[in-house]
Design an enzyme around this catalytic site. Sequence first.
Site, mmCIF file in Angstrom:
data_model
loop_
_atom_site.group_PDB
_atom_site.id
_atom_site.type_symbol
_atom_site.label_atom_id
_atom_site.label_comp_id
_atom_site.label_asym_id
_atom_site.label_seq_id
_atom_site.Cartn_x
_atom_site.Cartn_y
_atom_site.Cartn_z
ATOM 1 N N SER A 72 45.015 62.331 65.232
ATOM 2 C CA SER A 72 45.940 61.910 64.186
ATOM 3 C C SER A 72 47.249 62.679 64.173
ATOM 4 O O SER A 72 48.159 62.323 63.439
ATOM 5 C CB SER A 72 45.261 62.052 62.821
ATOM 6 O OG SER A 72 44.974 63.410 62.534
ATOM 7 N N SER A 116 42.007 65.612 66.913
ATOM 8 C CA SER A 116 43.330 65.197 66.419
ATOM 9 C C SER A 116 44.485 66.060 66.893
ATOM 10 O O SER A 116 45.640 65.719 66.655
ATOM 11 C CB SER A 116 43.325 65.146 64.889
ATOM 12 O OG SER A 116 42.592 64.032 64.447
ATOM 13 N N LYS A 159 53.113 68.803 60.883
ATOM 14 C CA LYS A 159 52.401 67.560 60.587
ATOM 15 C C LYS A 159 52.471 67.260 59.092
ATOM 16 O O LYS A 159 52.473 68.172 58.255
ATOM 17 C CB LYS A 159 50.952 67.690 61.053
ATOM 18 C CG LYS A 159 50.112 66.428 60.965
ATOM 19 C CD LYS A 159 48.731 66.677 61.561
ATOM 20 C CE LYS A 159 47.816 65.468 61.441
ATOM 21 N NZ LYS A 159 46.485 65.713 62.051
#
Length: 469
Positions: A161, A185, A82
């Site tokens: 996210s 997330s 990420k």
Amino acid sequence: MRFPLDLDGVTIPRLARLLEAGRLTSVELTRAYLERVETVDRLIGSVLAVHPDALRQAAESDRRRALGRSRGPLDGIPVLLKDNIDTAGLATTAGSRALCVPPSTDARLVTRLYAAGAVVLGKTAMSEWGNFRSPWSTSGWSGVGGQTRNPHVLDRSPSGSSSGSAAAVAASLAQVAVGTETDGSIVSPAGHTGVVGFKPTFGRIDGTGIVPLSSRQDTPGPIARHVVDAAILMSVLDGVDYTDAVTADVLPGARVGVWCPSGADPVLESAVDVLRRHGATVVEVDLPGQDELRAAELAALTSEFKHDLENYLATRTGVPRTLRELIEFNEADPVELGGFGQELFFDAEKAPPITDPGYLDQRRTATVRARRSIDDVLAAHRLDVVMAPTNGPAWPIAAGDPSGGGTARPAAVAGYPSATVPAGFSGPLPIGMSFLAGHGADGLVLGFAAAFERATRARRAPAYLATLP
């Protein structure tokens, strides 16, 4: 030449056997994933950057294996990270154009991946600032990466996210990925894109070198197509072997609480039937006080964000140093405020410091309520775990996130482990089921996730539909 393996279905244990037998090389595997990034990711926009040394890393893995020096099951396996995880030489932006100067050092978890021989394939897109810039932010959108799409139906949200990590794994652009979660997330995008996501107990994985939202809740964790792969990645990140946990037959005789705050659902009903057929006792439960928990959490996060982010920015060079400088950067930038504002930034700028008694009370209230909501129901009904729907069908891509944290919040705020597993579909859109339990019960949660996965075999590869039929 066509790659001879079904990347969607292959697991890390099978890849390790092929690599050890000399029937596959890490270079071949890495090249196959890079080719999919080049072709398939044009549809979904999940990978921000490919590591320029990915093939070199793979070749080094092949040399180690030829010398009998393999570092374990993750050696030579491509992993995506990420975009809020510091990776030396690759931009680590949390989606913001303000952080485009790359960090000079790796996050602690990246160091662990390299030590295990993993191939760091590249960085994945994310909802900018973890969806904490505005209450009207668009999940999967960032100023750096644009809009990530759900690979099952391209005009639907991937949630966030960790949008890019989940979408990329669903689309077989890497074997596994690392996401992060403050409140949903990891599990929410994994559920919405039809893959496995695991949020471990808070503190099990070192979060040093990760752009923070809150150092009291932020938790890195694995995203994978198979629970066994998530367990292997977790073993490397945590240093504890979880492989035995995911092979145990935990359903016969188990007691599972079922929590469904949104009401009955056909996929949930099917999941309950699966549990019962495999010998589990199912008890309907409620986790009360979720509205109060949400309010206390938001107040606490608003104070923590400014404090923790500014501490992190002090470790980087060539980027803004304060939240005020970030606000001013966004106001001057031609892209950042084009879709939504920065209301949460303004709230954080005005929030009380983390030494303030009001803040301390909100954090204490949030943590205690979250832990009691899980601990009390586990004890009252003598449960092993609680199961709850992770998500409903993905919504059309638009500003605002109607998922609202959902069933992820109690475990996220408590710092307890939770895992989501594909459970079924609403039309072509995936629905996940989450398993959660008390502090430190990471192996137990992974074990239930694996047993449920074996019993259902519900996951399927995305179809990349343009819209709903």
